[in-house]
Design a protein around this motif. Structure first.
Motif, mmCIF file in Angstrom:
data_model
loop_
_atom_site.group_PDB
_atom_site.id
_atom_site.type_symbol
_atom_site.label_atom_id
_atom_site.label_comp_id
_atom_site.label_asym_id
_atom_site.label_seq_id
_atom_site.Cartn_x
_atom_site.Cartn_y
_atom_site.Cartn_z
ATOM 1 N N LYS A 1 44.116 -22.684 44.043
ATOM 2 C CA LYS A 1 44.497 -21.791 42.942
ATOM 3 C C LYS A 1 46.020 -21.752 42.775
ATOM 4 O O LYS A 1 46.543 -21.793 41.650
ATOM 5 C CB LYS A 1 43.947 -20.395 43.210
ATOM 6 N N LEU B 1 47.202 -25.060 41.276
ATOM 7 C CA LEU B 1 46.929 -25.144 39.840
ATOM 8 C C LEU B 1 47.916 -24.294 39.046
ATOM 9 O O LEU B 1 48.320 -24.665 37.924
ATOM 10 C CB LEU B 1 45.498 -24.692 39.546
ATOM 11 N N ALA B 2 48.288 -23.146 39.613
ATOM 12 C CA ALA B 2 49.279 -22.309 38.935
ATOM 13 C C ALA B 2 50.597 -23.066 38.783
ATOM 14 O O ALA B 2 51.260 -23.011 37.727
ATOM 15 C CB ALA B 2 49.492 -21.018 39.706
ATOM 16 N N ASN C 1 50.099 -25.829 36.161
ATOM 17 C CA ASN C 1 50.101 -25.281 34.805
ATOM 18 C C ASN C 1 51.511 -24.927 34.340
ATOM 19 O O ASN C 1 51.882 -25.132 33.171
ATOM 20 C CB ASN C 1 49.210 -24.037 34.743
ATOM 21 N N THR D 1 39.543 -20.107 36.084
ATOM 22 C CA THR D 1 40.439 -19.804 34.973
ATOM 23 C C THR D 1 41.657 -20.724 34.985
ATOM 24 O O THR D 1 42.068 -21.263 33.951
ATOM 25 C CB THR D 1 40.893 -18.335 35.039
ATOM 26 N N GLN D 2 42.227 -20.918 36.170
ATOM 27 C CA GLN D 2 43.361 -21.844 36.300
ATOM 28 C C GLN D 2 42.947 -23.262 35.912
ATOM 29 O O GLN D 2 43.705 -23.989 35.260
ATOM 30 C CB GLN D 2 43.881 -21.827 37.745
ATOM 31 N N ARG D 3 41.725 -23.612 36.297
ATOM 32 C CA ARG D 3 41.225 -24.945 35.939
ATOM 33 C C ARG D 3 41.099 -25.099 34.423
ATOM 34 O O ARG D 3 41.439 -26.135 33.843
ATOM 35 C CB ARG D 3 39.875 -25.150 36.613
ATOM 36 N N GLU E 1 42.802 -23.488 32.102
ATOM 37 C CA GLU E 1 44.136 -23.578 31.514
ATOM 38 C C GLU E 1 44.721 -24.978 31.707
ATOM 39 O O GLU E 1 45.398 -25.514 30.803
ATOM 40 C CB GLU E 1 45.048 -22.523 32.125
#
Length: 375
Positions: A118, A121-122, A125, A225-227, A229
């Motif tokens: 997570k 991914l942040a 992004n 959710t991160q995925r 985005e």
């Protein structure tokens, strides 16, 4: 029997005459009909054939094997009572089970993987957003922002790979008593001193503990959710690459390809969690139950032990005395008490041998305690 001769069996002084008795017996035998000639043949001549052999006494340890385990059961209770006296009063103790320990470690790996992915991914992004803003023509940012804020799907798929973390076949091995010996002893230990023993290491580990599982699901949804985005930003970069030319186009295409590989890795990880299933097939569900057990036993002392329980049943068959059953049992226990960090506090060994009990198979001649609860 008709007497035709007068044989003096007793002498004049009243003493028994052996010679006279033998002569009398011989005459009595010779005066009878031939063997088997009439139905009135006296019992003296109804002898078994010479081929018949008398039943010989024997010792059989299999016929009543389970009965001997009753004595071993009592010994396990005695050992549990003695061990309870050595456990400290001011701290709880958890039973060490290799399978449960491996499950806790695997569950922590799953939790760590979710959080680490997570966070990664942040960062991805954020980096892609900066790249998108740098290559977005003036006047089109509003449309891009609207695309990034689109609601992402919350459905989690089912997969397979990560479940291998929890496929550990470990069973307690007992001699003579079988796999139930360890479970029997831990149960008796908890019965004898419930205020000292909290975690048994097997059985129920927290399958119904909703709070822990809900926490894991929340983390997985945040990861999803991160995925989502990331997928949207990859799409935005792909459109920018289509509109670009030359070196800019090749650079953006390379970033899109690299980000797509990351997206596939995230999808595989989410699939492997099998968030929509329960039981051993779902690593996320297993992680929840093991993390629940780890939270309940945190900071407790750890009891590691080995146990051998053996019951002995001896059956004696005799032609004249009938069948007799004797029961005995042997128990060996050696244990170690550790701090959670592995430091050894106490180590000792105990043994018990049960005095043999003779059981009347008709149930009439035996101590009444044997047929009771055994406690």
């Amino acid at each position: 029997m008709n007497r035709q001769f007068d044989i003096k069996i007793f002498q004049e002084d009243g003493r028994f005459s052996v010679v006279g008795f033998l002569i009398w017996a011989a005459i009595a035998v010779l005066s009878q009909p031939a063997f088997g000639a009439t139905e009135t043949t006296e019992p003296l001549f109804q002898l078994p054939p010479s081929t018949i052999k008398p039943l010989q006494g024997s010792i059989e340890t299999k016929q009543f094997g389970a009965a001997g385990l009753a004595r071993a059961f009592d010994l396990a209770d005695d050992l549990a009572k003695d061990l309870c006296t050595t456990l400290p009063h001011d701290r709880k103790t958890a039973i060490y089970e290799p399978a449960t320990t491996q499950g806790i470690l695997a569950a922590r790996q799953v939790l760590d993987a979710i959080e680490r992915l997570k966070d990664d991914l942040a960062k991805q992004n954020k980096a892609l957003q900066q790249l998108i803003e740098a290559h977005t023509p003036q006047g089109s940012a509003a449309g891009l922002a609207f695309t990034l804020l689109t609601v992402v799907p919350a459905t989690l798929k089912a997969g397979a790979e990560l479940s291998s973390l929890f496929k550990t076949d470990v069973s307690a091995q007992g001699i003579a008593y079988g796999d139930g010996a360890r479970s029997l002893f831990t149960t008796q230990l908890a019965h004898r001193c419930p205020d000292k023993v909290a975690g048994l290491g097997t059985g129920y580990l927290g399958e119904m503990e909703v709070k822990q599982y809900t926490s894991l699901l929340t983390r997985v949804r945040a990861l999803a959710t991160q995925r989502g985005e990331l997928a949207q930003r990859i799409g935005a970069l792909d459109r920018l690459a289509d509109a670009a030319k030359g070196e800019e186009k090749r650079s953006l295409a390379a970033v899109v390809s690299s980000a797509g590989a990351v997206l596939k890795t995230v999808d595989a990880f989410i699939d492997s969690l099998k968030a929509g299933e329960t039981g051993d097939r779902s690593p996320l569900f297993n992680a929840g139950r093991y993390l629940s057990y780890a939270a309940r036993t945190e900071g407790m002392l750890v009891l590691d032990f080995d146990l051998r329980l053996e019951g002995l049943s001896i059956v004696k068959d005799s032609l004249f005395t009938g069948q007799k059953l004797r029961l005995s049992g042997v128990a060996f226990l050696w244990y170690r008490l550790h701090e959670p960090d592995g430091r050894l506090l106490v180590a000792d060994a105990m043994r018990r041998v049960a005095r043999p009990v003779e059981v009347d198979l008709r149930g009439d001649n035996v101590n009444a305690e044997f047929f009771g609860s055994g406690k």
